[in-house]
Design an enzyme around this catalytic site. Structure first.
Site, PDB file in Angstrom:
ATOM      1  N   PHE A  12       0.416  12.096  46.974  1.00  0.00           N
ATOM      2  CA  PHE A  12      -0.099  11.574  48.242  1.00  0.00           C
ATOM      3  C   PHE A  12      -0.736  10.185  48.037  1.00  0.00           C
ATOM      4  CE2 PHE A  12      -4.298  11.824  50.626  1.00  0.00           C
ATOM      5  CZ  PHE A  12      -3.827  11.144  51.749  1.00  0.00           C
ATOM      6  N   THR A  36       3.092  18.346  41.293  1.00  0.00           N
ATOM      7  CA  THR A  36       2.624  18.606  42.668  1.00  0.00           C
ATOM      8  C   THR A  36       3.122  17.517  43.622  1.00  0.00           C
ATOM      9  OG1 THR A  36       0.530  17.389  42.387  1.00  0.00           O
ATOM     10  CG2 THR A  36       0.500  19.744  41.863  1.00  0.00           C
ATOM     11  N   VAL A  58       2.281  12.588  31.658  1.00  0.00           N
ATOM     12  CA  VAL A  58       1.369  11.671  30.949  1.00  0.00           C
ATOM     13  C   VAL A  58       0.510  12.373  29.889  1.00  0.00           C
ATOM     14  CG1 VAL A  58       1.289  10.011  32.868  1.00  0.00           C
ATOM     15  CG2 VAL A  58      -0.490  11.782  32.693  1.00  0.00           C
ATOM     16  N   ASN A 100      -4.322   9.101  26.698  1.00  0.00           N
ATOM     17  CA  ASN A 100      -3.081   8.339  26.482  1.00  0.00           C
ATOM     18  C   ASN A 100      -3.093   7.035  27.269  1.00  0.00           C
ATOM     19  OD1 ASN A 100      -1.943  10.218  24.774  1.00  0.00           O
ATOM     20  ND2 ASN A 100      -0.856  11.306  26.408  1.00  0.00           N
ATOM     21  N   TYR A 146     -11.021  21.564  37.052  1.00  0.00           N
ATOM     22  CA  TYR A 146     -10.826  20.252  37.690  1.00  0.00           C
ATOM     23  C   TYR A 146     -12.077  19.400  37.499  1.00  0.00           C
ATOM     24  CZ  TYR A 146      -9.786  16.960  41.557  1.00  0.00           C
ATOM     25  OH  TYR A 146      -9.548  15.851  42.334  1.00  0.00           O
ATOM     26  N   TYR A 160     -14.428   4.130  26.122  1.00  0.00           N
ATOM     27  CA  TYR A 160     -13.482   3.035  25.838  1.00  0.00           C
ATOM     28  C   TYR A 160     -14.052   1.704  26.295  1.00  0.00           C
ATOM     29  CZ  TYR A 160      -9.371   5.226  23.835  1.00  0.00           C
ATOM     30  OH  TYR A 160      -8.503   5.832  22.959  1.00  0.00           O
TER      31      TYR A 160
HETATM   32  P1  NAD Z   1      -1.242  14.879  44.663  1.00  0.00           P
HETATM   33  O1  NAD Z   1      -1.091  16.250  44.098  1.00  0.00           O
HETATM   34  O2  NAD Z   1      -0.518  14.564  45.934  1.00  0.00           O
HETATM   35  O3  NAD Z   1      -0.812  13.778  43.594  1.00  0.00           O
HETATM   36  C1  NAD Z   1      -0.993  13.944  42.217  1.00  0.00           C
HETATM   37  C2  NAD Z   1       0.284  13.485  41.508  1.00  0.00           C
HETATM   38  O4  NAD Z   1       0.093  13.549  40.088  1.00  0.00           O
HETATM   39  C3  NAD Z   1       1.487  14.359  41.838  1.00  0.00           C
HETATM   40  O5  NAD Z   1       2.578  13.558  42.232  1.00  0.00           O
HETATM   41  C4  NAD Z   1       1.760  15.089  40.521  1.00  0.00           C
HETATM   42  O6  NAD Z   1       3.126  15.441  40.367  1.00  0.00           O
HETATM   43  C5  NAD Z   1       1.270  14.079  39.502  1.00  0.00           C
HETATM   44  N1  NAD Z   1       0.924  14.659  38.202  1.00  0.00           N
HETATM   45  C6  NAD Z   1       0.107  15.719  37.954  1.00  0.00           C
HETATM   46  N2  NAD Z   1       0.056  15.968  36.634  1.00  0.00           N
HETATM   47  C7  NAD Z   1       0.841  15.030  36.020  1.00  0.00           C
HETATM   48  C8  NAD Z   1       1.191  14.757  34.669  1.00  0.00           C
HETATM   49  N3  NAD Z   1       0.726  15.497  33.659  1.00  0.00           N
HETATM   50  N4  NAD Z   1       2.014  13.710  34.411  1.00  0.00           N
HETATM   51  C9  NAD Z   1       2.504  12.939  35.408  1.00  0.00           C
HETATM   52  N5  NAD Z   1       2.217  13.158  36.713  1.00  0.00           N
HETATM   53  C10 NAD Z   1       1.395  14.193  37.023  1.00  0.00           C
HETATM   54  O7  NAD Z   1      -2.804  14.603  44.842  1.00  0.00           O
HETATM   55  P2  NAD Z   1      -3.580  13.355  45.478  1.00  0.00           P
HETATM   56  O8  NAD Z   1      -4.414  13.849  46.579  1.00  0.00           O
HETATM   57  O9  NAD Z   1      -2.653  12.244  45.710  1.00  0.00           O
HETATM   58  O10 NAD Z   1      -4.564  12.985  44.279  1.00  0.00           O
HETATM   59  C11 NAD Z   1      -4.310  11.875  43.428  1.00  0.00           C
HETATM   60  C12 NAD Z   1      -5.511  11.622  42.530  1.00  0.00           C
HETATM   61  O11 NAD Z   1      -6.673  11.346  43.327  1.00  0.00           O
HETATM   62  C13 NAD Z   1      -5.880  12.796  41.628  1.00  0.00           C
HETATM   63  O12 NAD Z   1      -6.310  12.293  40.381  1.00  0.00           O
HETATM   64  C14 NAD Z   1      -7.036  13.447  42.341  1.00  0.00           C
HETATM   65  O13 NAD Z   1      -7.897  14.114  41.470  1.00  0.00           O
HETATM   66  C15 NAD Z   1      -7.714  12.235  42.977  1.00  0.00           C
HETATM   67  N6  NAD Z   1      -8.515  12.616  44.159  1.00  0.00           N
HETATM   68  C16 NAD Z   1      -7.913  12.851  45.362  1.00  0.00           C
HETATM   69  C17 NAD Z   1      -8.700  13.227  46.443  1.00  0.00           C
HETATM   70  C18 NAD Z   1      -8.107  13.456  47.814  1.00  0.00           C
HETATM   71  O14 NAD Z   1      -8.872  13.770  48.730  1.00  0.00           O
HETATM   72  N7  NAD Z   1      -6.822  13.288  48.045  1.00  0.00           N
HETATM   73  C19 NAD Z   1     -10.068  13.403  46.283  1.00  0.00           C
HETATM   74  C20 NAD Z   1     -10.636  13.181  45.031  1.00  0.00           C
HETATM   75  C21 NAD Z   1      -9.843  12.775  43.977  1.00  0.00           C
END
Ligand code: NAD
Ligand code: UDP
Length: 327
Positions: A12, A36, A58, A100, A146, A160
């Site tokens: 997203f 996801t 990753v 990484n 998480y 880092y």
């Molecule tokens: P999302 O699930 O839509 O996107 C996460 C993406 O990371 C997915 O496309 C998934 O396939 C990919 N991914 C997961 N593990 C992976 C790996 N090992 N290697 C490569 N790709 C991998 O979620 P989002 O809402 O877009 O969240 C994105 C980031 O923002 C996350 O780090 C999340 O913790 C952070 N975040 C989001 C929110 C929110 O409200 N949307 C709030 C706080 C933090």
């Protein structure tokens, strides 16, 4: 031309960030293992000559040829249902994945911004949450995988910065929503809209008195863009301070969608934070940023998106099959 690596690109937030950096004239390398995420979120970018995509996990060694100016590390499951289903992957992407990418940033002399979260505050005892609050987190509870991954991520990023002099940025993202959220990821906005569109009752967990403050994705992306280009290395909250109870929010969705369904109550998940609202004074002062899109407008745009999904997509209730990814 500046080159930027964005992990979690098919998710997203990652997909919206890819759009923004392409629009700003960057060369964007998206990376994702699709656990996801979904390629349909970035398929419109495949025709761009300044975009390429690596299907890569990753948590494994990350190799990117050529120079890199910036890295945005957004790969991580983000919804409570996702990280309950894949807890080890969640810990690994926050820990090994971040390690990484920090290593890659060091080799490339790139500036790296990592996506942290309001979850580092846990079930907060101070309200609204300021960046200097250390949080109230249950390390061994269901959300611990998480929350602690993200806390470790912040810690190793700071290490880092101080030890290697790496240019680092840390954004603490508060609940953000908008088009391209996965309909069945369990987060409250797709959950309620999906229920309304399918003609099901809206499931409020607990008595619905817990609060959240929802930020529209365009505001979030703007805040991240500004933070990346700032010279500030300590964590910054980015979110919309307009707080609402989940029960009142369910009622807003009923009005917005015109559904005839009612609210039904389900048990409150363990350790579900009772209140959440960002204090954004730092973002205002350092980045000149504040949220601009109100909930009414943001939810209207989000509802338009979900309404445009095909009936087949809407009917899909099963969660992603994570079995193939677990190792
Ligand atoms: P999302 O699930 O839509 O996107 C996460 C993406 O990371 C997915 O496309 C998934 O396939 C990919 N991914 C997961 N593990 C992976 C790996 N090992 N290697 C490569 N790709 C991998 O979620 P989002 O809402 O877009 O969240 C994105 C980031 O923002 C996350 O780090 C999340 O913790 C952070 N975040 C989001 C929110 C929110 O409200 N949307 C709030 C706080 C933090
Ligand atoms: N929630 C709810 N019904 C649902 C999904 C979520 O009442 O069908 C509640 C959940 O218990 C939490 C809030 O909505 O209090 C936000 O949940 P979400 O999973 O979106 O994100 P969180 O902020 O908890 O990570």
């Amino acid at each position: 031309m500046k080159r930027i690596l964005i992990t979690g690109a098919a998710g997203f937030l990652g997909s919206h960030l890819c759009d923004r950096f392409i629009a700003e004239g960057y060369y964007v390398i998206g990376m994702d293992n699709l656990i996801t995420g979904d390629l349909k979120n970035i398929s419109h970018l495949f025709k761009e000559k300044n975009f390429e995509f690596y299907h890569h996990d990753v948590t494994k060694f990350v190799h990117v040829p050529g120079k890199l100016d910036y890295i945005l590390h957004f790969a991580s499951p983000a919804s409570p249902i996702d990280y309950l289903k894949i807890p080890i992957q969640t810990l690994k992407v926050g820990a090994m994945g971040t390690h990484n990418l920090l290593g890659l940033a060091r080799v490339k002399k790139a500036r790296i911004l990592i996506a942290s979260t309001s979850e580092v505050y846990g079930d907060p005892l101070i309200h609204p949450q300021t960046e200097d609050y250390y949080g109230n987190v249950n390390t061994i509870g269901p959300r611990g995988v998480y929350d602690e991954a993200k806390r470790y991520q912040e810690a190793i990023t700071m290490a880092y910065h101080t030890f290697h002099g790496l240019e680092t940025r840390i954004v603490r993202i508060f609940n953000t929503y908008g088009p391209r959220m996965r309909l069945n990821d369990g987060r409250v906005i797709p959950a309620f809209i999906g229920q309304a569109l399918r003609g099901e009752d809206l499931t409020v967990f607990g008595d619905g008195s817990q609060t959240r403050s929802f930020c529209y994705v365009d505001d979030q992306v703007e805040g991240i863009f500004r933070l990346l280009h700032s010279d500030y290395h300590l964590p910054v909250n980015i979110g919309n301070p307009d707080e609402i109870t989940i029960k009142d929010f369910a009622e807003e969705i009923i009005k917005l969608t015109g559904t005839n369904q009612k609210i039904i109550y389900k048990p409150l998940p363990k350790d579900d934070p009772m209140q959440r609202q960002p204090n954004i004074d730092k973002a205002k002062e350092i980045l000149g940023w504040e949220s601009k899109v109100g909930r009414a407008e943001g939810m209207r745009l989000t509802y338009e998106y979900f309404k445009s999904l095909s009936p087949e997509e809407l009917a899909k209730e099963e969660h992603k099959d994570f079995a193939n990814y677990i190792h």
